[in-house]
Scaffold this active site. Structure first.
Site, mmCIF file in Angstrom:
data_model
loop_
_atom_site.group_PDB
_atom_site.id
_atom_site.type_symbol
_atom_site.label_atom_id
_atom_site.label_comp_id
_atom_site.label_asym_id
_atom_site.label_seq_id
_atom_site.Cartn_x
_atom_site.Cartn_y
_atom_site.Cartn_z
ATOM 1 N N HIS A 48 44.861 83.055 6.007
ATOM 2 C CA HIS A 48 43.811 82.494 6.689
ATOM 3 C C HIS A 48 42.580 83.247 6.654
ATOM 4 O O HIS A 48 41.616 82.813 6.024
ATOM 5 C CB HIS A 48 44.268 82.350 8.478
ATOM 6 C CG HIS A 48 43.134 82.155 9.197
ATOM 7 N ND1 HIS A 48 42.473 80.879 8.990
ATOM 8 C CD2 HIS A 48 42.703 82.756 10.203
ATOM 9 C CE1 HIS A 48 41.364 81.136 10.226
ATOM 10 N NE2 HIS A 48 41.573 82.131 10.890
ATOM 11 N N GLU A 76 42.309 91.444 16.970
ATOM 12 C CA GLU A 76 42.946 90.482 18.048
ATOM 13 C C GLU A 76 44.445 90.525 17.817
ATOM 14 O O GLU A 76 45.020 90.601 19.043
ATOM 15 C CB GLU A 76 42.317 89.209 17.547
ATOM 16 C CG GLU A 76 42.826 88.069 18.624
ATOM 17 C CD GLU A 76 42.381 88.460 20.046
ATOM 18 O OE1 GLU A 76 41.490 89.112 20.516
ATOM 19 O OE2 GLU A 76 42.902 87.804 21.079
ATOM 20 N N ASP A 77 44.873 90.273 16.604
ATOM 21 C CA ASP A 77 46.311 89.807 16.729
ATOM 22 C C ASP A 77 47.332 90.817 15.875
ATOM 23 O O ASP A 77 48.620 90.516 15.791
ATOM 24 C CB ASP A 77 46.274 88.701 15.555
ATOM 25 C CG ASP A 77 45.896 87.165 16.171
ATOM 26 O OD1 ASP A 77 45.650 87.362 17.272
ATOM 27 O OD2 ASP A 77 45.311 86.626 15.291
ATOM 28 N N ASP A 139 35.923 80.450 10.228
ATOM 29 C CA ASP A 139 37.229 80.420 10.902
ATOM 30 C C ASP A 139 37.385 79.090 11.671
ATOM 31 O O ASP A 139 38.640 78.730 11.152
ATOM 32 C CB ASP A 139 36.959 81.611 11.941
ATOM 33 C CG ASP A 139 38.303 81.541 12.842
ATOM 34 O OD1 ASP A 139 39.396 81.724 12.020
ATOM 35 O OD2 ASP A 139 38.050 81.727 14.034
ATOM 36 N N ASP A 260 24.629 49.617 6.751
ATOM 37 C CA ASP A 260 24.159 50.958 5.905
ATOM 38 C C ASP A 260 25.494 51.800 5.838
ATOM 39 O O ASP A 260 25.444 52.729 6.657
ATOM 40 C CB ASP A 260 23.000 51.530 6.358
ATOM 41 C CG ASP A 260 23.249 51.452 7.894
ATOM 42 O OD1 ASP A 260 23.846 51.009 8.501
ATOM 43 O OD2 ASP A 260 21.998 52.274 8.417
HETATM 44 MN MN MN Z 1 40.968 83.281 12.525
#
Ligand code: MN
Length: 697
Positions: A48, A76-77, A139, A260
């Site tokens: 990712h 964060e992770d 992201d 259109d």
């Molecule tokens: Mn991310």
């Protein structure tokens, strides 16, 4: 997934001085820190951040931004800390990663607080550095591309909504149209799966039917331009399903009515060629004058520049064309990012002006809700916000009127509306509201929604409620007529009919309420004979067959109250039909002129004798006159004609009396059986999408 060396090479292509070693370290760092973590897709988690970094290289962003994209989820992770990042990659990358991390934390907060809170931090972060926003948009885009792997439907819904409500508008405001379109499309598929599937299928069918028409038209344009010596690139595409769906919703039309669905782009070498190309296209094909926009001489606030026009291709196909230079194209698709030079000092200050406005609002706002409303005001350019006198806030589409507002507050309030005060002043109901208006709706107890409101309301809720009310009223009117006819039918059966006999009859006819029967009679859905049979079985056995025929379809007028032998004619001014209350005016040497009792001509004939007339019981067939206002678009006239045909009414004459864009009014003389028949036709007209208004003239 991008390999390490591929990513680094991409950066070196546009920035040969980039710090290769630092980029390599960041790649290795994210792979190590995310380790064995996996995504919902089953891929290793680090795929990712690597993909997000790839997206950032498409925008040719600087090495700090690429590193930030690679590292954006590590704090964060994983066990990584900001201090660790700073030690390895320096203070600038650490600050950017910290910015993105703060945004991610906000996303995980409980729903209600979060929305506003999220935006606040978001904007504050951006005020420091717009690169944080660009990484965040990348992201979000990658998360949307992989959204289908997430199993929980509620989670998919939430992410899709958030994307539609917050991230796609943000991408638009910084001019990143590519991101905006892809986000909208992916979110739309999730939020409105049925609409998405239907529209996608229809587009597929059209593609199969017309076999590469987009390419053929693009080639046509290219040839036309080449003949005058202009060498340009022309590319075409179908509009994406979400923008088609939005058109359908905004204009309240079906897929077929969205004409259109194709758009073309002409890329020129310089500005002069853009205008030359425009001239050639406008002389080769018919163009729609109102659709031409010059965003080259007057760019949009986000820096967007292009010429826009709409051409009519073939017989009736509308195609949109955008003409621009290659440079403009680059800027248009990627907005601020394209302006982004590799060093922060080159940031174009003017372009972020709107962000600064928002930041000021953030600083001035005390509570989260207030902030949310303010920021949304700036983000949703196609929405307006209006307040009740007590301060309750309502969000409406741009163009909404006081009546839309009333229905948005409450259906009952909408139904009882008689007037409106906007910011304390009496204003017409059709007044379009502006952002921040305080709207007070004036009510009347016996007021009812007016047919004519359909000419200016734009919200689905108001339209539906008005139609429903009008239909109910029509039904009541028809039932009223039916009841009078019923009273007359009752006199023809050989028995006294009380409530009990009526109940029995309803049972035989499989109806619930007397109103159902009256409506059926009024709308001529049931014959007199059937009603008589239901009331007194066997009562019509000795009625002659011809008598019945004549009663149903014969065209025969008899008028009671005339001296036998005196001629008469139906007045041309009011066109009375059987069922109308009528009076006669004696005209010297011309017999008697029969008028509807409310005809305004009667006032001028006041000196004449009024004859009290009534229709003979079996009178059928007269010419009624209608005023019908149609929406001014293809097919509405045919739809009106279809309604007449379905109701077996013969058009004697049709005349266009008024042209008041977007409406056209016709005067129609129609041969009808009687008032019930005419009323039924009026109901059908009013129920049609083609008709704005239908009245007896
Ligand atoms: Mn991310």
């Amino acid at each position: 997934m991008l390999r390490q060396y591929e990513l680094v090479e991409r950066v070196l292509e546009y920035d040969p001085d980039a710090d290769e070693a630092m980029l390599n370290r960041a790649y290795v760092y994210t792979v190590q820190k995310h380790g064995t973590q996996t995504r919902a897709s089953g891929d290793p988690y680090f795929s990712h951040p690597v993909e997000v970094a790839g997206l950032m290289t498409d925008l040719k962003l600087d090495q700090e931004t690429i590193a930030t994209a690679l590292l954006h989820d590590t704090v964060e992770d994983t066990l990584a800390t900001i201090e660790d990042i700073e030690a390895n990659f320096g203070p600038e990358v650490a600050r950017l990663v910290d910015g993105v991390t703060k945004l991610s934390k906000i996303e995980q907060m409980p729903e209600n607080e979060r929305a506003a809170e999220n935006l606040r931090k978001f904007l504050l972060a951006m005020s420091e550095d717009i690169r944080v926003l660009l990484v965040k948009l990348g992201d979000r885009l990658h998360n949307m591309r992989t959204l289908h792997f997430i199993k929980k439907p509620e989670k998919r819904q939430r992410i899709a909504r958030e994307t539609m409500d917050i991230y796609a508008p943000l991408a638009e405001r910084v001019g990143m149209y590519e991101y905006m379109r892809e986000m909208q499309l992916l979110a739309f598929e999730q939020i409105e799966p049925e609409a998405y599937t239907t529209i996608t299928k229809r587009l597929q069918q059209i593609r199969e039917q017309d076999g590469g028409q987009v390419d053929a038209i693009a080639l046509d344009m290219k040839h036309a331009l080449a003949e005058t010596g202009l060498h340009v690139e022309v590319s075409g595409r179908e509009k994406h399903p979400y923008s088609i769906w939005r058109k359908m919703a905004e204009r309240h039309v079906s897929f077929e009515q969205v004409t259109d669905i194709m758009a073309f782009r002409v890329i020129c070498d310089d500005v002069a060629d853009c205008y030359r190309a425009l001239g050639v296209l406008h002389t080769t094909w018919q163009f729609l004058p109102g659709k031409f926009k010059d965003y080259i001489s007057t760019p949009k606030t986000n820096g967007y520049r292009s010429l826009h026009t709409s051409l009519i291709y073939g017989k009736s196909m509308r195609v949109e064309v955008q003409i621009r230079t290659r440079d403009m194209h680059q800027t248009n698709e990627f907005g601020l990012a394209a302006h982004w030079a590799y060093k922060q000092g080159d940031r174009p200050d003017g372009a972020v002006g709107w962000l600064r406005d928002l930041i000021e609002i953030v600083d001035a706002s005390h509570d989260a809700e207030e902030l949310l409303e303010h920021t949304r005001m700036a983000i949703y350019q196609d929405r307006i916000f209006a307040f009740t006198p007590k301060g309750a806030l309502f969000q409406l589409p741009k163009g909404a009127t006081a009546v839309d507002f009333a229905f948005a507050v409450h259906t009952d309030l909408g139904a009882q509306t008689v007037g409106a005060k906007i910011n304390g002043r009496h204003m017409p109901l059709r007044t379009q509201l502006n952002n921040g208006d305080v709207v007070e709706i004036l009510k009347g107890k016996n007021a009812e929604p007016q047919m004519s409101w359909l000419g200016f309301v734009i919200t689905g809720k108001a339209r539906a409620a008005i139609r429903r009310a009008v239909r109910q009223k029509e039904r009541a009117e028809v039932a009223d007529i039916g009841q009078k006819l019923y009273d007359e039918i009752v006199t023809r059966v050989p028995a006294k009919i009380g409530k009990k006999a009526l109940r029995e009859a309803l049972k035989r006819l499989e109806m619930e309420e007397p109103e159902d029967l009256f409506y059926a009679i009024g709308a001529a859905k049931i014959s007199d004979r059937t009603v008589m049979e239901a009331l007194v079985p066997g009562s019509t056995e000795d009625m002659a067959e011809e008598d019945d025929e004549w009663l149903r379809s014969g065209k025969s007028l008899s008028i009671r109250g005339l001296t036998p032998g005196v001629g008469y004619q139906l007045a041309e001014c009011c066109h009375p039909v059987p069922g109308d209350r009528i009076v006669g005016l004696r005209k010297k040497g011309e017999g008697v002129e029969v008028h509807a009792i409310d005809c305004h001509q009667l006032a001028t004939g006041i000196d004449n004798d009024w004859l009290d007339l009534s229709w003979g019981r079996r009178s059928r067939g007269a010419v009624g006159r209608l005023g019908v206002t149609l929406y001014d678009r293809p097919g509405t006239l045919a739809e009106m004609a279809g309604i007449f045909a379905q109701n077996a009414a013969n058009v004697k004459s049709l005349e266009q009396t008024q042209l008041d864009h977007p409406f056209t009014t016709y005067e129609v003389d129609l041969e009808v059986q009687d008032l019930a028949h005419l009323t039924r036709i009026l109901s059908a007209l009013r129920a049609s999408d083609a008709v704005a208004q239908a009245e007896r003239a």
